[in-house]
Design a protein around this motif. Structure first.
Motif, PDB file in Angstrom:
ATOM      1  N   UNK A  44     -40.324 -22.113  65.844  1.00 46.81           N
ATOM      2  CA  UNK A  44     -40.572 -23.602  65.600  1.00 46.81           C
ATOM      3  C   UNK A  44     -41.176 -24.066  65.196  1.00 46.81           C
ATOM      4  N   UNK A  45     -42.507 -22.902  66.105  1.00 48.22           N
ATOM      5  CA  UNK A  45     -44.120 -23.107  65.679  1.00 48.22           C
ATOM      6  C   UNK A  45     -45.068 -24.041  66.826  1.00 48.22           C
ATOM      7  N   UNK A  46     -44.030 -23.551  68.098  1.00 53.47           N
ATOM      8  CA  UNK A  46     -44.732 -24.312  69.044  1.00 53.47           C
ATOM      9  C   UNK A  46     -45.734 -23.199  69.500  1.00 53.47           C
ATOM     10  N   UNK A  47     -46.797 -22.966  70.286  1.00 57.34           N
ATOM     11  CA  UNK A  47     -47.680 -22.293  71.409  1.00 57.34           C
ATOM     12  C   UNK A  47     -47.249 -22.687  72.662  1.00 57.34           C
ATOM     13  N   UNK A  48     -46.782 -22.029  72.799  1.00 50.37           N
ATOM     14  CA  UNK A  48     -46.011 -21.755  74.642  1.00 50.37           C
ATOM     15  C   UNK A  48     -47.152 -21.401  75.896  1.00 50.37           C
ATOM     16  N   UNK A  49     -46.846 -22.227  77.209  1.00 46.47           N
ATOM     17  CA  UNK A  49     -47.327 -22.115  78.212  1.00 46.47           C
ATOM     18  C   UNK A  49     -46.307 -21.469  79.239  1.00 46.47           C
ATOM     19  N   UNK A  50     -46.315 -20.905  79.775  1.00 41.48           N
ATOM     20  CA  UNK A  50     -45.211 -21.589  80.999  1.00 41.48           C
ATOM     21  C   UNK A  50     -45.665 -21.293  82.329  1.00 41.48           C
ATOM     22  N   UNK A  51     -44.665 -22.950  82.951  1.00 42.42           N
ATOM     23  CA  UNK A  51     -45.964 -22.683  84.368  1.00 42.42           C
ATOM     24  C   UNK A  51     -44.633 -22.691  85.225  1.00 42.42           C
ATOM     25  N   UNK A  52     -44.613 -21.936  86.409  1.00 41.22           N
ATOM     26  CA  UNK A  52     -43.117 -22.105  87.875  1.00 41.22           C
ATOM     27  C   UNK A  52     -43.459 -23.267  88.734  1.00 41.22           C
ATOM     28  N   UNK A  53     -43.042 -23.287  89.478  1.00 34.73           N
ATOM     29  CA  UNK A  53     -42.596 -23.615  90.739  1.00 34.73           C
ATOM     30  C   UNK A  53     -42.919 -22.317  91.666  1.00 34.73           C
ATOM     31  N   UNK A  54     -43.411 -22.659  92.466  1.00 34.22           N
ATOM     32  CA  UNK A  54     -43.209 -21.238  93.649  1.00 34.22           C
ATOM     33  C   UNK A  54     -42.548 -20.827  93.342  1.00 34.22           C
ATOM     34  N   UNK A  55     -41.387 -20.923  93.723  1.00 33.90           N
ATOM     35  CA  UNK A  55     -39.749 -20.319  94.206  1.00 33.90           C
ATOM     36  C   UNK A  55     -39.577 -20.016  92.542  1.00 33.90           C
ATOM     37  N   UNK A  56     -39.425 -20.874  91.493  1.00 31.75           N
ATOM     38  CA  UNK A  56     -39.700 -20.582  90.343  1.00 31.75           C
ATOM     39  C   UNK A  56     -40.377 -18.741  89.387  1.00 31.75           C
TER      40      UNK A  56
END
Length: 200
Positions: A44-56
């Motif tokens: 869809x055209x987004x520049x994506x960044x992934x953040x996780x919780x410590x458990x994630x």
């Protein structure tokens, strides 16, 4: 971004670029498949960044997501003096959102990077979508229901309910991952139905 749809931070399959989307993945087996959401968002055209919780962080493939997005996967606050390595978010999707993160978020606890970014984003008026994934027993806990109501009242678009994200009996979550609607959070952003009102 080039005319071919390839930006400096990963591939985009849509020539229209929407901005930076932060995807927050919490501690659930579903987080191991968050790359599917990343791919849909990039289309869809987004520049994506992934953040996780410590458990994630226990569930995701950090190197694979870094290659897919062109950004490191962050899960902890940076050390004093360290530069920010992720661009600021134009929108955020919390998916999967766990009961633990939802309840902490609703009372303003910021003891993880993910929660700190979410609380700050609300204050900045960033559109936020929350897509909880939990079992049917935990889903009816009054504190969780109250937390969802509070977040929705503050402008977070909560995508939840058996008609959208099917609930499952306790202990069967991993058998129901295939049925998860990864596009539901993006649909909420696409419709622009999730304005966030800055806290007074």
């Amino acid at each position: 971004m080039s005319a071919a749809g390839v930006g400096t931070n990963g591939p985009y399959r849509n020539s229209e670029r929407h901005g930076v989307l932060h995807v927050v993945a919490c501690g659930s087996p579903l987080a191991g498949h968050v790359g599917r959401l990343v791919e849909l968002a990039q289309r869809e055209g987004w520049e994506v960044c992934v953040i996780t919780t410590p458990d994630g962080a226990k569930f995701v493939d950090r190197p694979a997501l870094a290659r897919q997005t062109g950004h490191p996967v962050r899960s902890r606050y940076k050390n004093p003096g360290d530069p920010d390595v992720l661009p600021p978010a134009d929108a955020m999707i919390v998916c999967p959102a766990t009961v633990n993160t939802v309840n902490k978020w609703a009372v303003g606890i910021t003891d993880t990077l993910a929660l700190g970014l979410l609380v700050e984003a609300q204050g900045r008026g960033v559109p936020i979508v929350a897509v909880p994934f939990t079992n049917a027993a935990m889903a009816v806990h009054p504190a969780f229901r109250d937390s969802l109501t509070r977040l929705a009242a503050w402008g977070v678009h909560v995508v939840f309910g058996d008609h959208v994200v099917p609930l499952h009996p306790p202990g069967t979550g991993e058998r129901n991952l295939h049925a998860f609607p990864w596009g539901a959070g993006l649909a909420a952003l696409r419709d622009r139905r999730c304005p966030v009102t800055p806290a007074a």
